[in-house]
Design a protein around this motif. Structure first.
Motif, PDB file in Angstrom:
ATOM      1  N   ALA A  52       0.840  -1.208   0.000  1.00  0.00           N
ATOM      2  CA  ALA A  52       0.000   0.000   0.000  1.00  0.00           C
ATOM      3  C   ALA A  52       0.872   1.255   0.000  1.00  0.00           C
ATOM      4  CB  ALA A  52      -0.939  -0.004   1.206  1.00  0.00           C
ATOM      5  N   GLY A  53       1.917   1.264   0.830  1.00  0.00           N
ATOM      6  CA  GLY A  53       2.776   2.451   0.912  1.00  0.00           C
ATOM      7  C   GLY A  53       3.596   2.646  -0.350  1.00  0.00           C
ATOM      8  N   ILE A  54       4.203   1.573  -0.857  1.00  0.00           N
ATOM      9  CA  ILE A  54       5.019   1.696  -2.079  1.00  0.00           C
ATOM     10  C   ILE A  54       4.108   2.051  -3.261  1.00  0.00           C
ATOM     11  CG2 ILE A  54       6.470   0.413  -3.724  1.00  0.00           C
ATOM     12  CD1 ILE A  54       7.955   1.188  -1.159  1.00  0.00           C
ATOM     13  N   GLY A  55       2.948   1.400  -3.336  1.00  0.00           N
ATOM     14  CA  GLY A  55       2.032   1.681  -4.446  1.00  0.00           C
ATOM     15  C   GLY A  55       1.542   3.120  -4.429  1.00  0.00           C
ATOM     16  N   THR A  56       1.179   3.610  -3.243  1.00  0.00           N
ATOM     17  CA  THR A  56       0.703   5.003  -3.162  1.00  0.00           C
ATOM     18  C   THR A  56       1.844   5.957  -3.516  1.00  0.00           C
ATOM     19  OG1 THR A  56      -0.796   4.319  -1.402  1.00  0.00           O
ATOM     20  CG2 THR A  56      -0.498   6.673  -1.695  1.00  0.00           C
ATOM     21  N   ALA A  57       3.063   5.639  -3.055  1.00  0.00           N
ATOM     22  CA  ALA A  57       4.215   6.494  -3.367  1.00  0.00           C
ATOM     23  C   ALA A  57       4.471   6.512  -4.879  1.00  0.00           C
ATOM     24  CB  ALA A  57       5.449   6.006  -2.618  1.00  0.00           C
ATOM     25  N   LEU A  58       4.295   5.375  -5.543  1.00  0.00           N
ATOM     26  CA  LEU A  58       4.495   5.328  -6.995  1.00  0.00           C
ATOM     27  C   LEU A  58       3.470   6.201  -7.714  1.00  0.00           C
ATOM     28  CD1 LEU A  58       5.205   1.513  -7.232  1.00  0.00           C
ATOM     29  CD2 LEU A  58       6.803   3.326  -7.908  1.00  0.00           C
ATOM     30  N   ALA A  59       2.243   6.212  -7.191  1.00  0.00           N
ATOM     31  CA  ALA A  59       1.219   7.083  -7.787  1.00  0.00           C
ATOM     32  C   ALA A  59       1.551   8.552  -7.501  1.00  0.00           C
ATOM     33  CB  ALA A  59      -0.164   6.714  -7.251  1.00  0.00           C
ATOM     34  N   LEU A  60       2.037   8.840  -6.302  1.00  0.00           N
ATOM     35  CA  LEU A  60       2.435  10.227  -5.979  1.00  0.00           C
ATOM     36  C   LEU A  60       3.575  10.675  -6.905  1.00  0.00           C
ATOM     37  CD1 LEU A  60       2.355  10.042  -2.054  1.00  0.00           C
ATOM     38  CD2 LEU A  60       0.809  11.390  -3.488  1.00  0.00           C
ATOM     39  N   ALA A  61       4.446   9.720  -7.256  1.00  0.00           N
ATOM     40  CA  ALA A  61       5.583  10.051  -8.131  1.00  0.00           C
ATOM     41  C   ALA A  61       5.104  10.445  -9.530  1.00  0.00           C
ATOM     42  CB  ALA A  61       6.543   8.864  -8.211  1.00  0.00           C
TER      43      ALA A  61
ATOM     44  N   PHE B  59      -4.767   3.836  -5.027  1.00  0.00           N
ATOM     45  CA  PHE B  59      -3.488   4.578  -4.958  1.00  0.00           C
ATOM     46  C   PHE B  59      -3.560   5.859  -5.794  1.00  0.00           C
ATOM     47  CE2 PHE B  59      -1.020   0.245  -4.745  1.00  0.00           C
ATOM     48  CZ  PHE B  59      -1.465   0.039  -3.461  1.00  0.00           C
ATOM     49  N   ALA B  60      -3.967   5.714  -7.038  1.00  0.00           N
ATOM     50  CA  ALA B  60      -3.959   6.861  -7.952  1.00  0.00           C
ATOM     51  C   ALA B  60      -5.039   7.869  -7.564  1.00  0.00           C
ATOM     52  CB  ALA B  60      -4.156   6.390  -9.392  1.00  0.00           C
ATOM     53  N   HIS B  61      -6.125   7.373  -6.977  1.00  0.00           N
ATOM     54  CA  HIS B  61      -7.179   8.298  -6.548  1.00  0.00           C
ATOM     55  C   HIS B  61      -6.657   9.182  -5.413  1.00  0.00           C
ATOM     56  CE1 HIS B  61     -11.174   9.903  -6.000  1.00  0.00           C
ATOM     57  NE2 HIS B  61     -11.055   9.662  -4.705  1.00  0.00           N
ATOM     58  N   ILE B  62      -6.027   8.555  -4.415  1.00  0.00           N
ATOM     59  CA  ILE B  62      -5.462   9.320  -3.288  1.00  0.00           C
ATOM     60  C   ILE B  62      -4.415  10.309  -3.822  1.00  0.00           C
ATOM     61  CG2 ILE B  62      -4.003   9.110  -1.222  1.00  0.00           C
ATOM     62  CD1 ILE B  62      -5.409   6.412  -0.658  1.00  0.00           C
ATOM     63  N   ALA B  63      -3.557   9.836  -4.719  1.00  0.00           N
ATOM     64  CA  ALA B  63      -2.496  10.704  -5.256  1.00  0.00           C
ATOM     65  C   ALA B  63      -3.095  11.891  -6.004  1.00  0.00           C
ATOM     66  CB  ALA B  63      -1.582   9.899  -6.180  1.00  0.00           C
ATOM     67  N   ARG B  64      -4.195  11.646  -6.723  1.00  0.00           N
ATOM     68  CA  ARG B  64      -4.810  12.745  -7.476  1.00  0.00           C
ATOM     69  C   ARG B  64      -5.397  13.796  -6.532  1.00  0.00           C
ATOM     70  NH1 ARG B  64      -8.989  10.761 -11.520  1.00  0.00           N
ATOM     71  NH2 ARG B  64     -10.091  10.418  -9.596  1.00  0.00           N
ATOM     72  N   VAL B  65      -6.052  13.340  -5.459  1.00  0.00           N
ATOM     73  CA  VAL B  65      -6.632  14.302  -4.505  1.00  0.00           C
ATOM     74  C   VAL B  65      -5.508  15.129  -3.873  1.00  0.00           C
ATOM     75  CG1 VAL B  65      -7.953  14.543  -2.354  1.00  0.00           C
ATOM     76  CG2 VAL B  65      -8.627  12.832  -4.046  1.00  0.00           C
ATOM     77  N   ILE B  66      -4.422  14.449  -3.485  1.00  0.00           N
ATOM     78  CA  ILE B  66      -3.291  15.168  -2.864  1.00  0.00           C
ATOM     79  C   ILE B  66      -2.654  16.126  -3.880  1.00  0.00           C
ATOM     80  CG2 ILE B  66      -0.942  14.856  -1.945  1.00  0.00           C
ATOM     81  CD1 ILE B  66      -1.956  12.281  -0.596  1.00  0.00           C
ATOM     82  N   GLY B  67      -2.473  15.650  -5.104  1.00  0.00           N
ATOM     83  CA  GLY B  67      -1.835  16.469  -6.134  1.00  0.00           C
ATOM     84  C   GLY B  67      -2.663  17.697  -6.472  1.00  0.00           C
ATOM     85  N   GLU B  68      -3.973  17.498  -6.634  1.00  0.00           N
ATOM     86  CA  GLU B  68      -4.837  18.644  -6.979  1.00  0.00           C
ATOM     87  C   GLU B  68      -4.839  19.667  -5.852  1.00  0.00           C
ATOM     88  OE1 GLU B  68      -8.532  16.821  -8.045  1.00  0.00           O
ATOM     89  OE2 GLU B  68      -7.832  16.346 -10.087  1.00  0.00           O
ATOM     90  N   ARG B  69      -4.831  19.181  -4.627  1.00  0.00           N
ATOM     91  CA  ARG B  69      -4.811  20.090  -3.481  1.00  0.00           C
ATOM     92  C   ARG B  69      -3.526  20.923  -3.479  1.00  0.00           C
ATOM     93  NH1 ARG B  69      -6.883  16.909   1.505  1.00  0.00           N
ATOM     94  NH2 ARG B  69      -8.788  16.932   0.303  1.00  0.00           N
ATOM     95  N   ALA B  70      -2.447  20.305  -3.959  1.00  0.00           N
ATOM     96  CA  ALA B  70      -1.156  21.016  -3.994  1.00  0.00           C
ATOM     97  C   ALA B  70      -1.003  21.839  -5.285  1.00  0.00           C
ATOM     98  CB  ALA B  70      -0.017  20.003  -3.865  1.00  0.00           C
ATOM     99  N   GLY B  71      -2.059  21.843  -6.117  1.00  0.00           N
ATOM    100  CA  GLY B  71      -2.035  22.641  -7.345  1.00  0.00           C
ATOM    101  C   GLY B  71      -1.144  22.051  -8.423  1.00  0.00           C
ATOM    102  N   LYS B  72      -0.960  20.738  -8.438  1.00  0.00           N
ATOM    103  CA  LYS B  72      -0.047  20.087  -9.397  1.00  0.00           C
ATOM    104  C   LYS B  72      -0.830  19.449 -10.550  1.00  0.00           C
ATOM    105  CE  LYS B  72       3.411  20.653  -6.434  1.00  0.00           C
ATOM    106  NZ  LYS B  72       4.499  21.590  -6.642  1.00  0.00           N
ATOM    107  N   ASP B  73      -0.087  19.142 -11.609  1.00  0.00           N
ATOM    108  CA  ASP B  73      -0.675  18.452 -12.765  1.00  0.00           C
ATOM    109  C   ASP B  73      -0.735  16.949 -12.451  1.00  0.00           C
ATOM    110  OD1 ASP B  73      -1.394  17.375 -15.156  1.00  0.00           O
ATOM    111  OD2 ASP B  73       0.400  18.020 -16.252  1.00  0.00           O
ATOM    112  N   THR B  74      -1.941  16.398 -12.454  1.00  0.00           N
ATOM    113  CA  THR B  74      -2.111  14.986 -12.100  1.00  0.00           C
ATOM    114  C   THR B  74      -2.508  14.135 -13.314  1.00  0.00           C
ATOM    115  OG1 THR B  74      -4.432  15.300 -11.524  1.00  0.00           O
ATOM    116  CG2 THR B  74      -2.843  15.606  -9.742  1.00  0.00           C
ATOM    117  N   SER B  75      -2.429  14.707 -14.511  1.00  0.00           N
ATOM    118  CA  SER B  75      -2.980  14.023 -15.684  1.00  0.00           C
ATOM    119  C   SER B  75      -2.289  12.684 -15.965  1.00  0.00           C
ATOM    120  CB  SER B  75      -2.915  14.932 -16.915  1.00  0.00           C
ATOM    121  OG  SER B  75      -1.597  15.401 -17.089  1.00  0.00           O
ATOM    122  N   ALA B  76      -1.020  12.540 -15.527  1.00  0.00           N
ATOM    123  CA  ALA B  76      -0.311  11.284 -15.800  1.00  0.00           C
ATOM    124  C   ALA B  76      -0.964  10.103 -15.082  1.00  0.00           C
ATOM    125  CB  ALA B  76       1.151  11.418 -15.377  1.00  0.00           C
ATOM    126  N   LEU B  77      -1.786  10.386 -14.084  1.00  0.00           N
ATOM    127  CA  LEU B  77      -2.425   9.289 -13.333  1.00  0.00           C
ATOM    128  C   LEU B  77      -3.490   8.571 -14.160  1.00  0.00           C
ATOM    129  CD1 LEU B  77      -2.661  11.035  -9.860  1.00  0.00           C
ATOM    130  CD2 LEU B  77      -1.309   8.998 -10.406  1.00  0.00           C
TER     131      LEU B  77
END
Ligand SMILES: Cc1cc2nc3c(=O)[nH]c(=O)nc-3n(C[C@H](O)[C@H](O)[C@H](O)COP(=O)(O)OP(=O)(O)OC[C@H]3O[C@@H](n4cnc5c(N)ncnc54)[C@H](O)[C@@H]3O)c2cc1C
Length: 372
Positions: free
Chosen positions: A18-27, A332-350
């Motif tokens: 779960a941690g490695i997978g979420t980190a890969l989505a955050l990456a 994983f990618a859903h959590i990463a997208r919510v975090i990314g959008e909140r930080a104002g980042k481009d999440t389209s690669a997800l």
């Protein structure tokens, strides 16, 4: 650890799937500052599994045709390909996680235990064995394995939990296993194969086919095949009754059942009664559902500490469970997208995760039954 400011955009606690997978989505989120803290090594839980245990969900390299390996935590990886096996052992799967983390350069700080987490005006202050870390978003991925649940009955301390190595040591004579879902059938078949006469007791008799096709509620095909083979020896008995107490006698143990019977066990009975959510230092930052599991919003976020996410098998939404890697990886990618959008980042690669069948953001489609 990738830091661009005093505050990380996201911090993940735990380096299991779960941690490695979420980190890969955050990456995959453009220029996000994040890191992973792990108290042991990457895949520590799998290194801690009793040696006899192996995966029950098969690995197969179907990635090229849109069928990503069921046990993969990244769209471009496959444990079957890395390991050359279809049912990985614990150490094999830990090796897969290590190689994925190394290949994608996931910033993991090993041997770093998180001991407390406090809310901060701009996020969270995490205290770990190397000092404090500040993060705007936090993902708890600490797993359940270190939170085994004993049966809630008198004498439960006389039983060995199925996750402990002691439960797998060779037993002779009669043996009682309390709990008849995957881990109960797994360990019962193991002891039958080594000569014991095993009785499995479970009031819910999950070994019956029942209705529904979700493997979170029904034995996996491999377990059913092993069960048939164990029953054919005549040394496996399945009892649809509730265990209500365990007692020790001069010549062994007795497990009392709700129907008044007592079943003898020559050695300590085995409790295959599952795991709790194991929230560790974030325990107080999640409200609980009526069934005791953490209450989450639609984004797998704490309902009382916004910015704190849960990744892994403790996720529950209504009647849906996310016990297996192929289920909880959908988030994983859903959590990463919510975090990314909140930080104002481009999440389209997800979106590549959705194309690989590894992103479910509409949970209403998860309950589909197989027609045959
Ligand atoms: C016997 C058995 C068989 C299974 N078979 C399958 C199967 O066939 N298929 C399948 O999909 N699933 C299977 N599962 C379930 C699967 O193994 C778990 O769901 C999976 O391990 C959960 O992954 P995770 O990353 O959430 O937790 P874990 O793998 O437990 O990882 C959590 C990590 O967090 C670290 N950690 C915990 N607390 C802290 C802290 N305070 N600070 C820092 N780090 C911390 C731990 O050291 C650990 O490395 C099985 C489970 C068991 C027990």
């Amino acid at each position: 650890m990738t830091t661009s400011a005093r505050f990380l955009d996201a911090l993940v606690i735990g380096a299991g799937p779960a941690g490695i997978g979420t980190a890969l989505a955050l990456a995959a989120v453009d220029s996000l500052a994040f890191g992973v803290l792990e108290r042991g090594q990457i895949g520590q839980t799998f290194l801690d599994w009793p040696a006899e245990q192996a995966f029950l969900t098969p690995s197969f390299t179907g990635n090229g045709f849109g069928a990503t390996d069921l046990n993969a935590v990244h769209t471009q990886t496959s444990p079957a390909f890395t390991l050359g096996t279809d049912y990985p052992s614990g150490p094999q799967y830990a090796k897969y996680l290590r190689s994925v983390a190394a290949h994608f350069r996931v910033p993991v700080m090993s041997r770093t235990e998180v001991t407390s987490v406090a809310r901060h005006a701009d996020g969270f202050e995490v205290v770990c064995s190397r000092g404090p870390v500040l993060a705007r978003s936090l993902v708890w991925a600490g797993g359940e394995f270190h939170h085994p649940l004993p049966p809630r009955i008198p004498g439960s301390g006389l039983a060995d939990h199925a996750s402990a190595s002691a439960a797998w040591r060779t037993r002779t004579g009669e043996l009682v296993v309390i709990g008849g879902y995957e881990s109960g059938i797994d360990i019962a078949c193991h002891h039958v194969a080594h000569g014991a006469a095993v009785t499995v007791v479970d009031a819910d008799h999950p070994w019956d086919a029942g209705s529904g096709s979700d493997p979170s509620f029904r034995l996996a095909p491999r377990s059913r095949m092993r069960l048939e083979a164990a029953l054919a020896t005549g040394r496996l008995t399945l009892v649809p009754a509730r265990a209500v107490g365990v007692k020790q006698h001069a010549d062994g143990f007795g497990v009392r059942l709700s129907d008044g019977r007592t079943i003898a066990s020559a050695s300590r009975p085995i409790a295959a009664t599952g795991f709790g959510p194991g929230l560790g230092p974030v325990e107080d930052l999640f409200a609980r559902r009526a069934d005791g599991w953490p209450e989450l919003d639609d984004d797998d976020q704490s309902t009382i500490a916004p910015g704190l996410f849960l990744s892994g098998p403790a996720i529950r939404h209504g009647g849906l469970r996310f016990c297996f890697v192929y289920t909880f990886r959908q988030r994983f990618a859903h959590i990463a997208r919510v975090i990314g959008e909140r930080a104002g980042k481009d999440t389209s690669a997800l979106e590549a995760w959705r194309a690989a069948g590894m992103l479910t953001d509409d949970l209403s489609c998860c309950g589909v039954e197989c027609a045959c």
